[in-house]
Design an enzyme around this catalytic site. Structure first.
Site, short mmCIF file in Angstrom:
data_model
loop_
_atom_site.label_atom_id
_atom_site.label_comp_id
_atom_site.label_asym_id
_atom_site.label_seq_id
_atom_site.Cartn_x
_atom_site.Cartn_y
_atom_site.Cartn_z
N SER A 152 -5.99 -1.16 -1.56
CA SER A 152 -6.07 -0.29 -0.17
C SER A 152 -7.74 0.08 0.05
O SER A 152 -7.89 1.20 0.30
CB SER A 152 -5.25 0.83 -0.36
OG SER A 152 -4.00 0.45 -0.04
N HIS B 94 -3.55 -12.52 -10.00
CA HIS B 94 -3.12 -11.60 -9.16
C HIS B 94 -1.59 -10.88 -9.35
O HIS B 94 -0.81 -11.75 -9.69
CB HIS B 94 -3.30 -12.04 -7.80
CG HIS B 94 -3.41 -10.86 -6.51
ND1 HIS B 94 -2.26 -10.30 -6.29
CD2 HIS B 94 -4.32 -10.41 -6.13
CE1 HIS B 94 -2.53 -9.49 -5.37
NE2 HIS B 94 -3.78 -9.31 -5.03
N GLU C 294 0.45 -10.47 -7.17
CA GLU C 294 1.56 -11.18 -6.55
C GLU C 294 1.95 -12.35 -7.10
O GLU C 294 3.16 -13.02 -6.96
CB GLU C 294 0.85 -11.29 -5.16
CG GLU C 294 0.91 -9.94 -4.35
CD GLU C 294 -0.17 -9.97 -3.09
OE1 GLU C 294 -0.75 -10.79 -2.96
OE2 GLU C 294 -0.42 -8.54 -2.63
N GLY D 71 -1.71 -2.61 -0.52
CA GLY D 71 -1.32 -2.91 0.83
C GLY D 71 -0.41 -1.54 1.19
O GLY D 71 0.50 -1.60 2.12
N GLY E 277 -8.01 -6.76 0.23
CA GLY E 277 -6.87 -7.72 0.93
C GLY E 277 -6.92 -7.52 2.41
O GLY E 277 -7.91 -8.14 3.12
N GLY E 278 -6.03 -6.57 2.86
CA GLY E 278 -5.99 -6.68 4.65
C GLY E 278 -7.18 -6.46 5.35
O GLY E 278 -7.60 -7.09 5.99
N GLU F 265 -6.38 -3.84 -10.10
CA GLU F 265 -5.73 -3.62 -8.94
C GLU F 265 -4.52 -3.01 -9.08
O GLU F 265 -3.34 -3.63 -9.41
CB GLU F 265 -5.34 -5.08 -8.23
CG GLU F 265 -6.60 -5.69 -7.83
CD GLU F 265 -6.25 -6.57 -6.50
OE1 GLU F 265 -7.19 -6.26 -5.65
OE2 GLU F 265 -5.29 -7.42 -6.74
N TRP G 121 -7.95 -13.43 1.04
CA TRP G 121 -6.98 -13.46 2.34
C TRP G 121 -5.45 -13.72 2.16
O TRP G 121 -4.80 -13.79 3.03
CB TRP G 121 -7.60 -14.77 3.18
CG TRP G 121 -8.88 -14.42 4.05
CD1 TRP G 121 -9.81 -13.01 3.88
CD2 TRP G 121 -9.49 -14.93 5.24
NE1 TRP G 121 -10.78 -13.06 4.76
CE2 TRP G 121 -10.65 -14.09 5.32
CE3 TRP G 121 -9.17 -16.00 5.75
CZ2 TRP G 121 -11.40 -14.50 6.61
CZ3 TRP G 121 -9.97 -16.38 6.72
CH2 TRP G 121 -11.17 -15.84 7.23
#
Ligand code: 13P
Length: 250
Positions: free
Chosen positions: A212, A97, A99, A173, A233-234, A167, A11
């Site tokens: 994605s 991750h 990010e 994203g 993710g999204g 990833e 999330w």
């Protein structure tokens, strides 16, 4: 060796207490047929780690965290330890991750220390790896990812305490994904690297694809060789899309 597919939702920095309705809808849809085919995991932000494990208790849907500190406790303002995550009732933690590598400068060696902490606390670590677009364009994707694996995974890892998520940074994203051939090539290279280091134990380590993943492409991606699930993710924020992805295993 059969690996139980894992569909994991990250999330990221999304979700308030009211988001529990999505978790509840996921649990309601996670029926015995789906439970027999795939393991489901949601990794909410730390604020929801205190409440989500109790909501999910007995449902078969697992709860995980998105990061942990290497130390069990101490003077580390703002951080959360693997022991605290386990104490909250979670069973997994996402580590390294892209990010966090970008936003917080996390290195392979730090990720490895965190993975050791996760094992110490009895958590399953989901260690993330992936190349940038420039690295792929330069023909270095395999070398980068295999190098990250070597540096980020602790000695003695097993299928019971480690999951790897590939990833590609440029696929996160963006709505873009690698070709099927590129995913198969990368997952094959990761499996080979794990075999070289861990021998037969490598067969039990699940390799997730992330970047994605949507209901529209899950059917294709999740059937590829050496793809043992997805890190979403999204599309994991809503029960409808997350469950639609997991149902690719029915
Ligand atoms: P998206 O599914 O939103 O591309 O995110 C992938 C990801 O980073 C999961 O960890």
């Amino acid at each position: 060796m059969t690996r139980r597919p894992l569909v994991a939702g990250n999330w990221k920095m999304n979700g308030l207490r009211a988001s529990v309705v999505e978790l509840e809808a996921m649990i309601a849809a996670y029926d015995s047929h789906l439970q027999a085919r795939a393991e489901l995991l949601i990794c909410p932000p730390a604020t929801l780690l205190a409440s989500f494990p109790a909501v999910a208790a007995g449902s078969g849907l697992a709860i995980g965290a998105q990061d942990c500190h290497p130390a069990p406790c101490g003077a580390h303002t703002g951080d959360i330890s693997a022991e605290m995550i386990a104490d909250a009732g979670a069973g997994f933690v996402i580590l390294g991750h892209s990010e966090r590598r970008a936003d917080h400068g996390e290195t392979d060696s730090l990720v490895r220390l965190k993975a050791e902490a996760a094992r110490r606390a009895g958590l399953v670590a989901i260690v993330c790896v992936g190349e940038s677009e420039a690295e792929r364009d330069a023909g270095r994707a395999l070398e980068i990812v295999v190098g990250q694996l070597a540096g980020s995974i602790p000695d003695g890892a097993t299928g019971a305490d480690l999951v790897v998520a590939y990833e590609p940074i440029w696929a996160i994203g963006t709505g873009r994904t690698p070709s099927e051939a590129d995913i198969v090539e990368m997952h094959g290279a990761m499996r080979a690297a794990l075999r070289e280091r861990f021998g037969a134990e490598a067969e039990g380590i699940r390799l997730l694809y992330g970047g994605s993943v949507k209901p529209e492409n899950a059917g294709t991606i999740l059937k590829l060789e050496d793809v043992d699930g997805a890190l979403v993710g999204g599309a994991s924020l809503k029960a409808a899309s997350f469950i639609a992805i997991a149902r690719a295993y029915l």
